[in-house]
Scaffold this motif. Sequence first.
Motif, short mmCIF file in Angstrom:
data_model
loop_
_atom_site.label_atom_id
_atom_site.label_comp_id
_atom_site.label_asym_id
_atom_site.label_seq_id
_atom_site.Cartn_x
_atom_site.Cartn_y
_atom_site.Cartn_z
N THR A 219 0.72 -1.22 0.19
CA THR A 219 0.13 0.03 -0.11
C THR A 219 0.85 1.39 -0.18
O THR A 219 0.29 2.34 -0.25
N SER A 220 2.10 1.10 0.22
CA SER A 220 2.99 2.59 0.39
C SER A 220 4.46 2.22 -0.18
O SER A 220 4.89 0.98 0.27
N LEU A 221 4.76 2.90 -0.87
CA LEU A 221 6.14 2.68 -1.59
C LEU A 221 6.74 3.99 -1.61
O LEU A 221 6.29 4.88 -2.17
N HIS A 222 8.20 3.91 -0.97
CA HIS A 222 9.10 4.94 -1.29
C HIS A 222 10.26 4.79 -1.79
O HIS A 222 11.12 3.59 -1.07
N LEU A 223 10.71 5.27 -2.78
CA LEU A 223 12.14 5.05 -3.31
C LEU A 223 12.72 6.18 -3.44
O LEU A 223 12.41 7.56 -3.86
N ASP A 224 13.93 6.17 -2.93
CA ASP A 224 14.95 7.25 -3.10
C ASP A 224 16.12 6.99 -4.05
O ASP A 224 16.88 5.93 -3.73
N PHE A 225 16.25 7.54 -5.20
CA PHE A 225 17.13 7.50 -6.08
C PHE A 225 18.18 8.49 -5.92
O PHE A 225 19.17 8.62 -6.88
N THR A 226 18.41 9.17 -4.95
CA THR A 226 19.43 9.96 -4.73
C THR A 226 20.93 9.66 -5.14
O THR A 226 21.54 10.27 -5.76
N THR B 139 -1.41 3.30 -2.00
CA THR B 139 -2.21 4.48 -1.56
C THR B 139 -1.20 5.58 -1.41
O THR B 139 -1.66 6.68 -1.63
N ALA B 140 0.02 5.17 -1.40
CA ALA B 140 1.04 6.19 -1.20
C ALA B 140 2.22 5.91 -1.96
O ALA B 140 2.83 4.87 -1.97
N LEU B 141 2.42 6.99 -2.73
CA LEU B 141 3.93 6.81 -3.59
C LEU B 141 4.62 8.08 -3.42
O LEU B 141 4.18 9.06 -3.56
N SER B 142 6.00 7.66 -3.16
CA SER B 142 7.06 8.63 -2.91
C SER B 142 8.14 8.22 -3.48
O SER B 142 8.89 7.23 -3.54
N LEU B 143 8.64 9.39 -4.91
CA LEU B 143 9.78 9.32 -5.42
C LEU B 143 10.61 10.36 -5.20
O LEU B 143 10.09 11.54 -5.43
N ILE B 144 12.16 10.11 -4.97
CA ILE B 144 12.78 11.00 -4.69
C ILE B 144 13.99 10.99 -5.70
O ILE B 144 14.82 9.79 -5.84
N PHE B 145 14.22 12.16 -6.54
CA PHE B 145 15.15 11.86 -7.73
C PHE B 145 16.71 12.64 -7.21
O PHE B 145 17.80 12.19 -7.59
N SER B 146 16.39 13.81 -6.34
CA SER B 146 17.45 14.51 -5.83
C SER B 146 18.51 14.70 -6.86
O SER B 146 18.38 15.37 -7.97
N SER B 147 19.84 14.24 -6.57
CA SER B 147 21.01 14.51 -7.57
C SER B 147 21.08 13.43 -8.58
O SER B 147 21.97 13.70 -9.51
N ASN B 148 20.11 12.43 -8.70
CA ASN B 148 19.93 11.70 -9.96
C ASN B 148 19.60 12.49 -11.21
O ASN B 148 18.51 12.89 -11.25
N ARG B 149 20.43 12.56 -12.15
CA ARG B 149 20.08 13.21 -13.52
C ARG B 149 19.63 12.52 -14.57
O ARG B 149 19.89 12.91 -15.98
N SER B 150 19.65 11.12 -14.45
CA SER B 150 19.33 9.97 -15.18
C SER B 150 17.93 9.96 -15.83
O SER B 150 17.85 9.13 -16.80
N PHE B 151 17.06 10.39 -15.12
CA PHE B 151 15.71 10.29 -15.32
C PHE B 151 15.25 11.51 -16.44
O PHE B 151 15.46 12.62 -16.41
N THR B 152 13.99 11.24 -17.12
CA THR B 152 13.70 12.13 -18.13
C THR B 152 12.07 11.95 -18.01
O THR B 152 11.42 11.25 -17.50
N ASP B 153 11.45 12.96 -18.87
CA ASP B 153 10.00 12.76 -19.11
C ASP B 153 9.55 11.46 -19.42
O ASP B 153 8.48 11.22 -18.95
#
Length: 172
Positions: A23-30, A52-66
Amino acid sequence: GKNSNFTDCALTALAKRLPERLTSLHLDFTSSTRATDCTLQSLAQQLPERLTALSLIFSSNRSFTDNGLVAVARRLPASLASLSLNMGQNLGFTDEGLIALAEELPSGLEVLSLDFGHNEICTDRGVVKLAERLPDGLKTLSLDFRCHMTFTDSVLFALSECFPSTLASLAL
Protein backbone atom coordinates in the motif's frame (compact mmCIF):
# COMPACT_ATOMS: atom_id res chain seq x y z
CA GLY A 1 16.32 4.55 2.66
CA LYS A 2 18.60 5.51 -0.17
CA ASN A 3 18.94 2.92 -2.93
CA SER A 4 22.74 3.04 -3.03
CA ASN A 5 23.99 2.74 -6.60
CA PHE A 6 21.67 0.03 -7.87
CA THR A 7 21.32 -0.62 -11.59
CA ASP A 8 18.23 -0.72 -13.78
CA CYS A 9 18.50 -4.50 -13.85
CA ALA A 10 18.37 -4.87 -10.05
CA LEU A 11 15.65 -2.25 -9.62
CA THR A 12 13.58 -3.84 -12.40
CA ALA A 13 13.85 -7.20 -10.66
CA LEU A 14 12.63 -5.55 -7.46
CA ALA A 15 9.73 -3.88 -9.28
CA LYS A 16 8.61 -7.20 -10.74
CA ARG A 17 8.37 -8.67 -7.24
CA LEU A 18 6.42 -5.92 -5.53
CA PRO A 19 3.74 -7.55 -3.39
CA GLU A 20 0.18 -7.12 -4.67
CA ARG A 21 -0.90 -6.05 -1.16
CA LEU A 22 1.69 -3.26 -0.97
CA THR A 23 0.00 0.00 0.00
CA SER A 24 2.99 2.33 0.43
CA LEU A 25 6.13 2.66 -1.70
CA HIS A 26 9.00 5.07 -1.06
CA LEU A 27 11.98 4.99 -3.42
CA ASP A 28 14.95 7.31 -3.02
CA PHE A 29 17.11 7.43 -6.15
CA THR A 30 19.49 10.03 -4.71
CA SER A 31 22.56 7.81 -5.06
CA SER A 32 21.34 5.55 -7.84
CA THR A 33 23.29 7.14 -10.66
CA ARG A 34 23.02 3.94 -12.71
CA ALA A 35 19.21 3.89 -12.62
CA THR A 36 17.42 5.36 -15.65
CA ASP A 37 13.98 5.71 -17.21
CA CYS A 38 14.03 1.93 -17.69
CA THR A 39 13.63 1.58 -13.92
CA LEU A 40 10.64 3.95 -13.85
CA GLN A 41 9.03 2.21 -16.82
CA SER A 42 9.39 -1.19 -15.12
CA LEU A 43 8.12 0.23 -11.85
CA ALA A 44 5.12 1.78 -13.60
CA GLN A 45 4.12 -1.57 -15.09
CA GLN A 46 4.22 -3.18 -11.65
CA LEU A 47 2.55 -0.60 -9.41
CA PRO A 48 0.17 -2.54 -7.17
CA GLU A 49 -3.53 -1.76 -7.63
CA ARG A 50 -3.94 -1.24 -3.86
CA LEU A 51 -1.12 1.31 -3.60
CA THR A 52 -2.29 4.33 -1.60
CA ALA A 53 1.03 6.19 -1.13
CA LEU A 54 3.88 6.70 -3.60
CA SER A 55 7.02 8.74 -2.91
CA LEU A 56 9.83 9.12 -5.44
CA ILE A 57 12.97 11.11 -4.68
CA PHE A 58 15.28 11.88 -7.59
CA SER A 59 17.49 14.45 -5.85
CA SER A 60 20.92 14.52 -7.50
CA ASN A 61 20.16 11.72 -9.97
CA ARG A 62 20.11 13.24 -13.44
CA SER A 63 19.44 10.02 -15.37
CA PHE A 64 15.66 10.29 -15.42
CA THR A 65 13.64 12.12 -18.09
CA ASP A 66 10.05 12.86 -18.99
CA ASN A 67 9.80 9.37 -20.51
CA GLY A 68 10.08 7.78 -17.06
CA LEU A 69 7.80 10.33 -15.42
CA VAL A 70 5.15 9.87 -18.11
CA ALA A 71 5.33 6.07 -17.73
CA VAL A 72 4.66 6.35 -13.98
CA ALA A 73 1.93 8.99 -14.47
CA ARG A 74 0.03 6.79 -16.92
CA ARG A 75 0.00 3.87 -14.49
CA LEU A 76 -0.88 5.61 -11.23
CA PRO A 77 -3.42 3.36 -9.52
CA ALA A 78 -6.91 4.72 -8.88
CA SER A 79 -6.42 3.85 -5.19
CA LEU A 80 -3.54 6.34 -4.83
CA ALA A 81 -4.30 8.85 -2.07
CA SER A 82 -0.83 10.37 -1.60
CA LEU A 83 1.82 11.27 -4.18
CA SER A 84 5.17 12.86 -3.41
CA LEU A 85 7.83 13.69 -6.00
CA ASN A 86 11.15 15.36 -5.31
CA MET A 87 12.81 16.43 -8.55
CA GLY A 88 16.00 17.61 -6.87
CA GLN A 89 18.64 18.54 -9.40
CA ASN A 90 17.16 16.40 -12.14
CA LEU A 91 17.05 18.48 -15.30
CA GLY A 92 15.45 15.73 -17.39
CA PHE A 93 11.97 16.57 -16.14
CA THR A 94 10.29 19.29 -18.19
CA ASP A 95 6.84 20.81 -18.59
CA GLU A 96 5.88 17.84 -20.79
CA GLY A 97 6.38 15.40 -17.91
CA LEU A 98 4.62 17.69 -15.46
CA ILE A 99 1.66 18.13 -17.81
CA ALA A 100 1.42 14.35 -18.33
CA LEU A 101 1.42 13.91 -14.55
CA ALA A 102 -1.29 16.57 -14.17
CA GLU A 103 -3.47 14.83 -16.74
CA GLU A 104 -3.18 11.48 -14.96
CA LEU A 105 -3.66 12.46 -11.32
CA PRO A 106 -6.10 9.97 -9.78
CA SER A 107 -9.45 11.53 -8.89
CA GLY A 108 -9.18 10.19 -5.32
CA LEU A 109 -5.79 11.80 -4.64
CA GLU A 110 -5.87 13.58 -1.26
CA VAL A 111 -2.21 14.58 -0.79
CA LEU A 112 0.10 16.00 -3.46
CA SER A 113 3.65 17.08 -2.69
CA LEU A 114 6.03 18.30 -5.40
CA ASP A 115 9.51 19.61 -4.68
CA PHE A 116 10.95 21.27 -7.78
CA GLY A 117 14.39 21.47 -6.20
CA HIS A 118 16.93 22.94 -8.58
CA ASN A 119 15.02 21.93 -11.69
CA GLU A 120 14.73 25.20 -13.58
CA ILE A 121 13.57 23.48 -16.77
CA CYS A 122 9.94 23.31 -15.62
CA THR A 123 8.15 26.59 -16.26
CA ASP A 124 4.90 28.33 -15.40
CA ARG A 125 3.18 26.40 -18.20
CA GLY A 126 3.60 23.04 -16.43
CA VAL A 127 2.56 24.27 -13.00
CA VAL A 128 -0.45 26.17 -14.37
CA LYS A 129 -1.61 22.96 -16.08
CA LEU A 130 -1.09 21.10 -12.80
CA ALA A 131 -3.19 23.70 -10.98
CA GLU A 132 -5.98 23.30 -13.52
CA ARG A 133 -6.04 19.53 -12.97
CA LEU A 134 -5.95 19.35 -9.16
CA PRO A 135 -8.35 16.60 -8.03
CA ASP A 136 -11.61 17.82 -6.48
CA GLY A 137 -10.98 15.88 -3.25
CA LEU A 138 -7.42 17.12 -2.67
CA LYS A 139 -6.90 17.93 1.03
CA THR A 140 -3.17 18.69 1.18
CA LEU A 141 -1.05 20.50 -1.39
CA SER A 142 2.65 21.16 -0.97
CA LEU A 143 4.64 22.79 -3.74
CA ASP A 144 8.26 23.64 -2.97
CA PHE A 145 9.59 26.35 -5.28
CA ARG A 146 12.33 27.71 -3.00
CA CYS A 147 15.29 26.77 -5.25
CA HIS A 148 13.44 27.45 -8.48
CA MET A 149 13.84 31.10 -9.39
CA THR A 150 12.11 31.13 -12.80
CA PHE A 151 8.46 30.69 -11.79
CA THR A 152 6.44 33.89 -11.97
CA ASP A 153 3.31 35.28 -10.33
CA SER A 154 1.14 33.52 -12.91
CA VAL A 155 1.75 30.27 -10.99
CA LEU A 156 0.19 31.72 -7.82
CA PHE A 157 -2.67 33.30 -9.75
CA ALA A 158 -3.45 29.94 -11.38
CA LEU A 159 -3.25 28.08 -8.08
CA SER A 160 -5.49 30.59 -6.32
CA GLU A 161 -8.17 30.10 -8.97
CA CYS A 162 -8.04 26.31 -8.84
CA PHE A 163 -7.97 25.35 -5.16
CA PRO A 164 -10.40 22.49 -4.52
CA SER A 165 -13.00 23.27 -1.85
CA THR A 166 -11.68 20.30 0.16
CA LEU A 167 -8.16 21.76 0.52
CA ALA A 168 -7.29 21.91 4.22
CA SER A 169 -3.50 22.26 4.12
CA LEU A 170 -1.37 24.35 1.78
CA ALA A 171 2.42 24.72 1.79
CA LEU A 172 4.18 26.86 -0.78
